[in-house]
Design a protein around this motif. Sequence first.
Motif, PDB file in Angstrom:
ATOM      1  N   GLY A 210      35.139   5.375 -17.193  1.00 28.45           N
ATOM      2  CA  GLY A 210      34.722   5.403 -15.785  1.00 28.45           C
ATOM      3  C   GLY A 210      35.190   4.171 -15.034  1.00 28.45           C
ATOM      4  O   GLY A 210      35.570   4.243 -13.856  1.00 28.45           O
ATOM      5  N   ILE A 211      35.175   3.029 -15.706  1.00 26.98           N
ATOM      6  CA  ILE A 211      35.684   1.797 -15.091  1.00 26.98           C
ATOM      7  C   ILE A 211      37.185   1.932 -14.844  1.00 26.98           C
ATOM      8  O   ILE A 211      37.700   1.527 -13.789  1.00 26.98           O
ATOM      9  CB  ILE A 211      35.383   0.586 -15.998  1.00 26.98           C
ATOM     10  N   ALA A 212      37.896   2.506 -15.828  1.00 32.20           N
ATOM     11  CA  ALA A 212      39.340   2.729 -15.665  1.00 32.20           C
ATOM     12  C   ALA A 212      39.606   3.681 -14.509  1.00 32.20           C
ATOM     13  O   ALA A 212      40.590   3.516 -13.762  1.00 32.20           O
ATOM     14  CB  ALA A 212      39.930   3.285 -16.960  1.00 32.20           C
ATOM     15  N   LEU A 213      38.737   4.674 -14.326  1.00 31.14           N
ATOM     16  CA  LEU A 213      38.886   5.612 -13.206  1.00 31.14           C
ATOM     17  C   LEU A 213      38.715   4.888 -11.876  1.00 31.14           C
ATOM     18  O   LEU A 213      39.501   5.100 -10.931  1.00 31.14           O
ATOM     19  CB  LEU A 213      37.856   6.734 -13.339  1.00 31.14           C
ATOM     20  N   GLU A 214      37.707   4.053 -11.774  1.00 36.76           N
ATOM     21  CA  GLU A 214      37.528   3.269 -10.543  1.00 36.76           C
ATOM     22  C   GLU A 214      38.766   2.433 -10.256  1.00 36.76           C
ATOM     23  O   GLU A 214      39.215   2.334  -9.096  1.00 36.76           O
ATOM     24  CB  GLU A 214      36.310   2.345 -10.689  1.00 36.76           C
ATOM     25  N   ASN A 215      39.323   1.860 -11.298  1.00 34.64           N
ATOM     26  CA  ASN A 215      40.484   0.985 -11.151  1.00 34.64           C
ATOM     27  C   ASN A 215      41.701   1.761 -10.659  1.00 34.64           C
ATOM     28  O   ASN A 215      42.396   1.338  -9.717  1.00 34.64           O
ATOM     29  CB  ASN A 215      40.784   0.321 -12.504  1.00 34.64           C
ATOM     30  N   ILE A 216      41.982   2.909 -11.270  1.00 38.28           N
ATOM     31  CA  ILE A 216      43.186   3.652 -10.902  1.00 38.28           C
ATOM     32  C   ILE A 216      43.086   4.194  -9.479  1.00 38.28           C
ATOM     33  O   ILE A 216      44.102   4.306  -8.770  1.00 38.28           O
ATOM     34  CB  ILE A 216      43.473   4.774 -11.919  1.00 38.28           C
ATOM     35  N   LEU A 217      41.882   4.497  -9.024  1.00 36.08           N
ATOM     36  CA  LEU A 217      41.724   4.945  -7.634  1.00 36.08           C
ATOM     37  C   LEU A 217      42.105   3.826  -6.663  1.00 36.08           C
ATOM     38  O   LEU A 217      42.778   4.066  -5.643  1.00 36.08           O
ATOM     39  CB  LEU A 217      40.278   5.386  -7.390  1.00 36.08           C
ATOM     40  N   ARG A 218      41.722   2.623  -6.960  1.00 38.72           N
ATOM     41  CA  ARG A 218      42.061   1.492  -6.098  1.00 38.72           C
ATOM     42  C   ARG A 218      43.566   1.182  -6.177  1.00 38.72           C
ATOM     43  O   ARG A 218      44.182   0.788  -5.182  1.00 38.72           O
ATOM     44  CB  ARG A 218      41.225   0.272  -6.481  1.00 38.72           C
ATOM     45  N   THR A 233      33.791  -1.211  -5.359  1.00 36.15           N
ATOM     46  CA  THR A 233      34.673  -0.436  -6.243  1.00 36.15           C
ATOM     47  C   THR A 233      34.136   0.971  -6.503  1.00 36.15           C
ATOM     48  O   THR A 233      34.682   1.681  -7.350  1.00 36.15           O
ATOM     49  CB  THR A 233      34.817  -1.152  -7.608  1.00 36.15           C
ATOM     50  N   TYR A 234      33.102   1.371  -5.769  1.00 40.41           N
ATOM     51  CA  TYR A 234      32.500   2.682  -6.018  1.00 40.41           C
ATOM     52  C   TYR A 234      33.527   3.794  -5.873  1.00 40.41           C
ATOM     53  O   TYR A 234      34.390   3.770  -4.979  1.00 40.41           O
ATOM     54  CB  TYR A 234      31.332   2.935  -5.063  1.00 40.41           C
ATOM     55  N   ILE A 235      33.405   4.786  -6.729  1.00 41.73           N
ATOM     56  CA  ILE A 235      34.330   5.920  -6.709  1.00 41.73           C
ATOM     57  C   ILE A 235      34.283   6.632  -5.363  1.00 41.73           C
ATOM     58  O   ILE A 235      35.325   7.016  -4.803  1.00 41.73           O
ATOM     59  CB  ILE A 235      34.011   6.885  -7.867  1.00 41.73           C
ATOM     60  N   LYS A 236      33.084   6.806  -4.810  1.00 40.80           N
ATOM     61  CA  LYS A 236      32.956   7.555  -3.556  1.00 40.80           C
ATOM     62  C   LYS A 236      33.711   6.876  -2.415  1.00 40.80           C
ATOM     63  O   LYS A 236      34.319   7.549  -1.564  1.00 40.80           O
ATOM     64  CB  LYS A 236      31.485   7.748  -3.182  1.00 40.80           C
ATOM     65  N   ASP A 237      33.709   5.547  -2.388  1.00 39.59           N
ATOM     66  CA  ASP A 237      34.396   4.833  -1.314  1.00 39.59           C
ATOM     67  C   ASP A 237      35.913   4.956  -1.454  1.00 39.59           C
ATOM     68  O   ASP A 237      36.629   5.193  -0.466  1.00 39.59           O
ATOM     69  CB  ASP A 237      33.998   3.353  -1.333  1.00 39.59           C
ATOM     70  N   ARG A 251      41.750  20.085  -5.490  1.00 37.44           N
ATOM     71  CA  ARG A 251      41.273  20.259  -6.871  1.00 37.44           C
ATOM     72  C   ARG A 251      41.044  18.908  -7.535  1.00 37.44           C
ATOM     73  O   ARG A 251      40.021  18.675  -8.183  1.00 37.44           O
ATOM     74  CB  ARG A 251      42.283  21.071  -7.679  1.00 37.44           C
ATOM     75  N   LEU A 252      42.001  18.023  -7.379  1.00 42.37           N
ATOM     76  CA  LEU A 252      41.893  16.716  -8.017  1.00 42.37           C
ATOM     77  C   LEU A 252      40.773  15.896  -7.391  1.00 42.37           C
ATOM     78  O   LEU A 252      40.033  15.196  -8.105  1.00 42.37           O
ATOM     79  CB  LEU A 252      43.225  15.974  -7.912  1.00 42.37           C
ATOM     80  N   ALA A 253      40.614  16.002  -6.090  1.00 45.52           N
ATOM     81  CA  ALA A 253      39.521  15.288  -5.423  1.00 45.52           C
ATOM     82  C   ALA A 253      38.171  15.799  -5.910  1.00 45.52           C
ATOM     83  O   ALA A 253      37.233  15.014  -6.107  1.00 45.52           O
ATOM     84  CB  ALA A 253      39.642  15.460  -3.907  1.00 45.52           C
ATOM     85  N   ALA A 254      38.076  17.114  -6.143  1.00 48.31           N
ATOM     86  CA  ALA A 254      36.823  17.686  -6.646  1.00 48.31           C
ATOM     87  C   ALA A 254      36.534  17.192  -8.062  1.00 48.31           C
ATOM     88  O   ALA A 254      35.378  16.902  -8.415  1.00 48.31           O
ATOM     89  CB  ALA A 254      36.906  19.213  -6.617  1.00 48.31           C
ATOM     90  N   SER A 255      37.577  17.065  -8.898  1.00 43.80           N
ATOM     91  CA  SER A 255      37.397  16.553 -10.263  1.00 43.80           C
ATOM     92  C   SER A 255      36.889  15.121 -10.244  1.00 43.80           C
ATOM     93  O   SER A 255      35.980  14.748 -10.993  1.00 43.80           O
ATOM     94  CB  SER A 255      38.719  16.615 -11.033  1.00 43.80           C
ATOM     95  N   ASN A 258      33.221  15.035  -9.216  1.00 44.39           N
ATOM     96  CA  ASN A 258      32.323  15.405 -10.319  1.00 44.39           C
ATOM     97  C   ASN A 258      32.149  14.250 -11.303  1.00 44.39           C
ATOM     98  O   ASN A 258      31.051  14.006 -11.804  1.00 44.39           O
ATOM     99  CB  ASN A 258      32.875  16.622 -11.063  1.00 44.39           C
ATOM    100  N   LEU A 259      33.237  13.551 -11.563  1.00 43.91           N
ATOM    101  CA  LEU A 259      33.175  12.434 -12.496  1.00 43.91           C
ATOM    102  C   LEU A 259      32.395  11.261 -11.923  1.00 43.91           C
ATOM    103  O   LEU A 259      31.867  10.440 -12.675  1.00 43.91           O
ATOM    104  CB  LEU A 259      34.590  11.984 -12.872  1.00 43.91           C
ATOM    105  N   ARG A 260      32.303  11.175 -10.600  1.00 44.45           N
ATOM    106  CA  ARG A 260      31.518  10.126  -9.969  1.00 44.45           C
ATOM    107  C   ARG A 260      30.065  10.212 -10.426  1.00 44.45           C
ATOM    108  O   ARG A 260      29.428   9.203 -10.736  1.00 44.45           O
ATOM    109  CB  ARG A 260      31.593  10.257  -8.451  1.00 44.45           C
ATOM    110  N   ASP A 261      29.533  11.427 -10.492  1.00 40.41           N
ATOM    111  CA  ASP A 261      28.145  11.608 -10.921  1.00 40.41           C
ATOM    112  C   ASP A 261      27.960  11.193 -12.374  1.00 40.41           C
ATOM    113  O   ASP A 261      26.945  10.590 -12.746  1.00 40.41           O
ATOM    114  CB  ASP A 261      27.721  13.068 -10.745  1.00 40.41           C
ATOM    115  N   ILE A 262      28.963  11.506 -13.214  1.00 45.07           N
ATOM    116  CA  ILE A 262      28.887  11.121 -14.623  1.00 45.07           C
ATOM    117  C   ILE A 262      28.943   9.608 -14.751  1.00 45.07           C
ATOM    118  O   ILE A 262      28.193   8.998 -15.517  1.00 45.07           O
ATOM    119  CB  ILE A 262      30.035  11.771 -15.414  1.00 45.07           C
ATOM    120  N   ARG A 263      29.830   8.983 -13.987  1.00 48.30           N
ATOM    121  CA  ARG A 263      29.965   7.520 -14.011  1.00 48.30           C
ATOM    122  C   ARG A 263      28.654   6.874 -13.600  1.00 48.30           C
ATOM    123  O   ARG A 263      28.194   5.920 -14.237  1.00 48.30           O
ATOM    124  CB  ARG A 263      31.096   7.100 -13.073  1.00 48.30           C
TER     125      ARG A 263
END
Length: 293
Positions: A210-218, A233-237, A251-255, A258-263
């Motif tokens: 989840g941390i890696a996901l936040e990073n790649i979005l930025r 660094t929140y996923i939603k922002d 589709r990718l934005a929806a994925s 969904n992962l934001r809630d898991i994170r």
Amino acid sequence: MKGSRNEGLKNGFNMFFSPYLEGYRNRVNELYADEYRENRESFFFMNPVKLHVLLNDMNTHLVLSENDVDQIGFIDCKDMQHEEFSVLRKGPEKLKIEFIKSEFSITEYITDFHYYDLGEYAGLMFNEVNHGGLIERSKVWGIENADSHEMNYRFNKALQSAFEPSTLLSDLNTDLIIEKVNTPSFAYEFGESVKAYNAGIYLAASTTGGIALENILRILIKNKTSEHLPKDTYIKDSLAVLKRNHVLSNRLAASVSNLRDIRNSNSHTNEDPVRKTTVDHLYATIEDLAMLL
């Protein structure tokens, strides 16, 4: 009596040494060639060795060291004081090593063991009546030790895998993902996540992933938009910026959403265990994001 017993031991060890190595090496070459190529140190009798026999009647001790050729040598220790010689069996490991190196001019050695540790073979050595079957029995013992070393090899490999899990996955090219993102912090975070995944620790895998996901979005924001990075660094922002700039498909934005809630749930105490399928979904989304770079 001591002299005759030591002579019997000499004869026995001379008969034992070559057949033992033959049995050991034939076994490794026939059954464990791949294992030997992968880890030669696990099968140390495949290389030339010297057997040092420290003769002291029933206190006889054996030391094996690396050598240019297979060789056996005898050192008569019958006049050495029992108390001094007993350090080989009863002394601290440090004193035993110092004793062997100083008394017998051996700088390094592979292993050492007492004559009694040969078990049933010990009786065959000094009793010349039993020497008739010693050659074949020595081959058998070589085979058994090769099997034992292969088991140790597999155990150590499994242990190493448990403590040093791989960063490779069978159905995901982790190296390509890391190469595409090309950021040390992401490589560290994603690599640690995959290690936890391979060890079956899915909560840790999903949390670090989840941390890696936040990073790649930025990273995507910096590479694909002209906007400033969000303060947090929140996923939603980060997701809001990427959607506003049409970087992600629906589709990718929806994925990602969904992962934001898991994170978020993994950041707090939660009774529900993290499943492997959840981490698989996380990695698939990270892969899709990496391919955009």
